[in-house]
Scaffold this motif. Sequence first.
Motif, mmCIF file in Angstrom:
data_model
loop_
_atom_site.group_PDB
_atom_site.id
_atom_site.type_symbol
_atom_site.label_atom_id
_atom_site.label_comp_id
_atom_site.label_asym_id
_atom_site.label_seq_id
_atom_site.Cartn_x
_atom_site.Cartn_y
_atom_site.Cartn_z
ATOM 1 N N PRO A 1 0.803 -1.232 0.000
ATOM 2 C CA PRO A 1 0.000 0.000 0.000
ATOM 3 C C PRO A 1 0.831 1.274 0.000
ATOM 4 O O PRO A 1 0.467 2.256 -0.640
ATOM 5 C CB PRO A 1 -0.843 -0.129 1.271
ATOM 6 N N GLY A 2 1.950 1.269 0.701
ATOM 7 C CA GLY A 2 2.780 2.460 0.764
ATOM 8 C C GLY A 2 3.321 2.861 -0.596
ATOM 9 O O GLY A 2 3.278 4.047 -0.972
ATOM 10 N N ARG A 3 3.833 1.898 -1.354
ATOM 11 C CA ARG A 3 4.406 2.203 -2.672
ATOM 12 C C ARG A 3 3.319 2.648 -3.653
ATOM 13 O O ARG A 3 3.513 3.582 -4.431
ATOM 14 C CB ARG A 3 5.133 0.973 -3.213
ATOM 15 N N VAL A 4 2.183 1.971 -3.626
ATOM 16 C CA VAL A 4 1.104 2.313 -4.550
ATOM 17 C C VAL A 4 0.581 3.725 -4.266
ATOM 18 O O VAL A 4 0.403 4.538 -5.188
ATOM 19 C CB VAL A 4 -0.037 1.279 -4.462
ATOM 20 N N ILE A 5 0.341 4.035 -2.998
ATOM 21 C CA ILE A 5 -0.192 5.353 -2.643
ATOM 22 C C ILE A 5 0.844 6.452 -2.897
ATOM 23 O O ILE A 5 0.495 7.567 -3.316
ATOM 24 C CB ILE A 5 -0.678 5.360 -1.185
ATOM 25 N N PHE A 6 2.121 6.163 -2.652
ATOM 26 C CA PHE A 6 3.163 7.164 -2.938
ATOM 27 C C PHE A 6 3.152 7.547 -4.420
ATOM 28 O O PHE A 6 3.196 8.740 -4.759
ATOM 29 C CB PHE A 6 4.541 6.616 -2.556
ATOM 30 N N ASN A 7 3.089 6.563 -5.296
ATOM 31 C CA ASN A 7 3.087 6.844 -6.730
ATOM 32 C C ASN A 7 1.804 7.535 -7.171
ATOM 33 O O ASN A 7 1.817 8.427 -8.027
ATOM 34 C CB ASN A 7 3.295 5.546 -7.517
ATOM 35 N N GLN A 8 0.682 7.129 -6.572
ATOM 36 C CA GLN A 8 -0.590 7.802 -6.856
ATOM 37 C C GLN A 8 -0.506 9.274 -6.459
ATOM 38 O O GLN A 8 -0.926 10.167 -7.209
ATOM 39 C CB GLN A 8 -1.716 7.120 -6.078
ATOM 40 N N THR A 9 0.054 9.545 -5.286
ATOM 41 C CA THR A 9 0.182 10.918 -4.789
ATOM 42 C C THR A 9 1.089 11.741 -5.687
ATOM 43 O O THR A 9 0.771 12.889 -6.041
ATOM 44 C CB THR A 9 0.745 10.917 -3.356
ATOM 45 N N LEU A 10 2.222 11.180 -6.074
ATOM 46 C CA LEU A 10 3.163 11.888 -6.940
ATOM 47 C C LEU A 10 2.515 12.250 -8.266
ATOM 48 O O LEU A 10 2.681 13.375 -8.774
ATOM 49 C CB LEU A 10 4.403 11.018 -7.164
ATOM 50 N N PHE A 11 1.751 11.326 -8.822
ATOM 51 C CA PHE A 11 1.095 11.603 -10.098
ATOM 52 C C PHE A 11 0.053 12.713 -9.954
ATOM 53 O O PHE A 11 -0.059 13.576 -10.828
ATOM 54 C CB PHE A 11 0.441 10.333 -10.652
ATOM 55 N N MET A 12 -0.703 12.718 -8.865
ATOM 56 C CA MET A 12 -1.700 13.770 -8.658
ATOM 57 C C MET A 12 -1.029 15.133 -8.499
ATOM 58 O O MET A 12 -1.525 16.156 -8.989
ATOM 59 C CB MET A 12 -2.556 13.467 -7.434
ATOM 60 N N VAL A 13 0.106 15.184 -7.827
ATOM 61 C CA VAL A 13 0.845 16.442 -7.669
ATOM 62 C C VAL A 13 1.307 16.953 -9.028
ATOM 63 O O VAL A 13 1.165 18.140 -9.350
ATOM 64 C CB VAL A 13 2.047 16.257 -6.714
ATOM 65 N N LEU A 14 1.843 16.059 -9.863
ATOM 66 C CA LEU A 14 2.282 16.445 -11.206
ATOM 67 C C LEU A 14 1.118 16.981 -12.035
ATOM 68 O O LEU A 14 1.272 17.938 -12.798
ATOM 69 C CB LEU A 14 2.900 15.237 -11.917
ATOM 70 N N THR A 15 -0.034 16.372 -11.875
ATOM 71 C CA THR A 15 -1.206 16.766 -12.657
ATOM 72 C C THR A 15 -1.757 18.121 -12.229
ATOM 73 O O THR A 15 -1.916 19.038 -13.034
ATOM 74 C CB THR A 15 -2.312 15.696 -12.524
ATOM 75 N N MET A 16 -2.033 18.272 -10.958
ATOM 76 C CA MET A 16 -2.708 19.471 -10.488
ATOM 77 C C MET A 16 -1.782 20.690 -10.485
ATOM 78 O O MET A 16 -2.249 21.830 -10.569
ATOM 79 C CB MET A 16 -3.286 19.251 -9.088
ATOM 80 N N PRO B 1 -9.284 3.992 -1.876
ATOM 81 C CA PRO B 1 -9.808 2.621 -1.867
ATOM 82 C C PRO B 1 -9.390 1.807 -3.092
ATOM 83 O O PRO B 1 -9.125 0.599 -2.980
ATOM 84 C CB PRO B 1 -11.329 2.833 -1.828
ATOM 85 N N SER B 2 -9.320 2.433 -4.257
ATOM 86 C CA SER B 2 -8.852 1.722 -5.455
ATOM 87 C C SER B 2 -7.398 1.317 -5.300
ATOM 88 O O SER B 2 -6.995 0.204 -5.680
ATOM 89 C CB SER B 2 -9.007 2.609 -6.693
ATOM 90 N N ALA B 3 -6.583 2.230 -4.758
ATOM 91 C CA ALA B 3 -5.165 1.930 -4.557
ATOM 92 C C ALA B 3 -4.963 0.778 -3.576
ATOM 93 O O ALA B 3 -4.001 0.005 -3.693
ATOM 94 C CB ALA B 3 -4.440 3.178 -4.056
ATOM 95 N N LEU B 4 -5.874 0.643 -2.626
ATOM 96 C CA LEU B 4 -5.737 -0.405 -1.602
ATOM 97 C C LEU B 4 -6.501 -1.678 -1.957
ATOM 98 O O LEU B 4 -6.544 -2.616 -1.148
ATOM 99 C CB LEU B 4 -6.246 0.131 -0.258
ATOM 100 N N SER B 5 -7.086 -1.722 -3.166
ATOM 101 C CA SER B 5 -7.900 -2.876 -3.555
ATOM 102 C C SER B 5 -7.074 -4.141 -3.787
ATOM 103 O O SER B 5 -7.643 -5.235 -3.927
ATOM 104 C CB SER B 5 -8.693 -2.560 -4.829
ATOM 105 N N PHE B 6 -5.763 -3.989 -3.837
ATOM 106 C CA PHE B 6 -4.904 -5.155 -4.069
ATOM 107 C C PHE B 6 -4.124 -5.521 -2.809
ATOM 108 O O PHE B 6 -3.280 -6.416 -2.836
ATOM 109 C CB PHE B 6 -3.934 -4.854 -5.217
#
Length: 446
Positions: free
Chosen positions: A146-161, A359-364
């Motif tokens: 979960p930590g790696r998945v959420i970190f990458n999700q967060t980084l991508f959202m920062v790049l986008t916004m 929740p999607s990030a933690l679905s796995f």
Amino acid sequence: MSEVVERWGSRRAFIIAVTGAAVGLGNIWRFPWMVGENGGSVFLLLYVAFVLLLGLPVMVAEILIGRAGRRTPMQALTFLACEAGGSRHWRLLGLLGGITLFLILSFYAVVSGWSLEYLVDAFSGDFASRSPEEIGAAFDAFLASPGRVIFNQTLFMVLTMAVVAFGVGSGLERLNNLLMPLLYLLLLVLVGYAATTTGFGTALNWLFWPDPRAISFMVVLNAMGHAFFTLAVGAGALMAYGAYMPEGQSVPRAVVTVALLDILVALLAGVAIFSIVFSQGMDPASGPGLMFVTLPVAFSQLPGGTLWLGSFFVLLLIATWTSSINLAEPMVAMLHSAGLHRVTSALLIGIGVWLVGIPSALSFSWLSEVQPISDMTFFDLATTVPTDILLPIGGLLIAFFAVWVMDAQRAVQALGSNERFFILWRQVTRWVAIPLLILVLMGAMF
């Protein structure tokens, strides 16, 4: 309800922006595995046909509503409905579009975060030393972390916004003008490399030589649904971009150009991916794992595979980044038009999308056993409900509004074309696109 003051700097900028919204996971992640699981060339030909019969008419409808209204989607729908003597409740269609974009972006950030992880791994050469079993196990281990998945999700959202916060001219337009040509250049380079592999001829035959035996009702429905999803229509994003459209630009010409560019990305990606897959004797029907398991296995066994695999994930990142930026813009513009500062609007949307995507990030991992509906995880719901149900509903209502509610003269003026094209487009939308959309919805629900 004042008109928007921002405009794309040129006609080319508008086309690149709409192409950026359309080209993304649908072309490079979803298209290959959909082709692989639905008969190859049969699915491809049906997809192209439905882009023309279904996607283009609705795309024209969505852009011309935005251009005619010159406001945010909710304001434009209210203005045009009242002008034509219709109900103010049509503004709720803009709200539906915003919710759809919000949900789509929530899973976009999660999957795009996977591409960030794989981009680092690909260039580091990690895949070259692993067996196919180890590559598959590594992907499962990544998803279960979960930590790696959420970190990458967060980084991508920062790049986008961060880009969206700068606005249309300073943010979106500059990045689109830089990254979209780079995306096509990378695709052409990868196809050139694919042409040197032993699977190139097999891939061309499989993609472009139809096998009638592969046709089925579900293949037809899947092709219709994907044609609609890949053009990014039905959620109001293109309505917002139509409001920024330069004066004097022809909507039909712009839409045809965008559709051709979108199809080109899918075709080039298919040729590049399946040439590699067939050169290693692998199964093209590998499903969603084709991108993150099958391709790394195939590339790892080829000379220079580390460089080419890394280049592929750069391509995927560019496609998802430009698409997510262009999908986030209408939501930010909606808050901005309500009086909030653009940076504040971008921050609120970014945090909201990020939270809904957790929740999607933690679905796995932590939520892998949680199935809110039937046997579907949060990730399954996030990737199914907005794309297979909400987008077709939104597209159906947008098409209906444009051809049955909106003032005809206002539509002709917004098209930037002659009245004969308007008559043709309206008839195709009424009697071809709308019935096809109803069929797509029935297939998704039943």
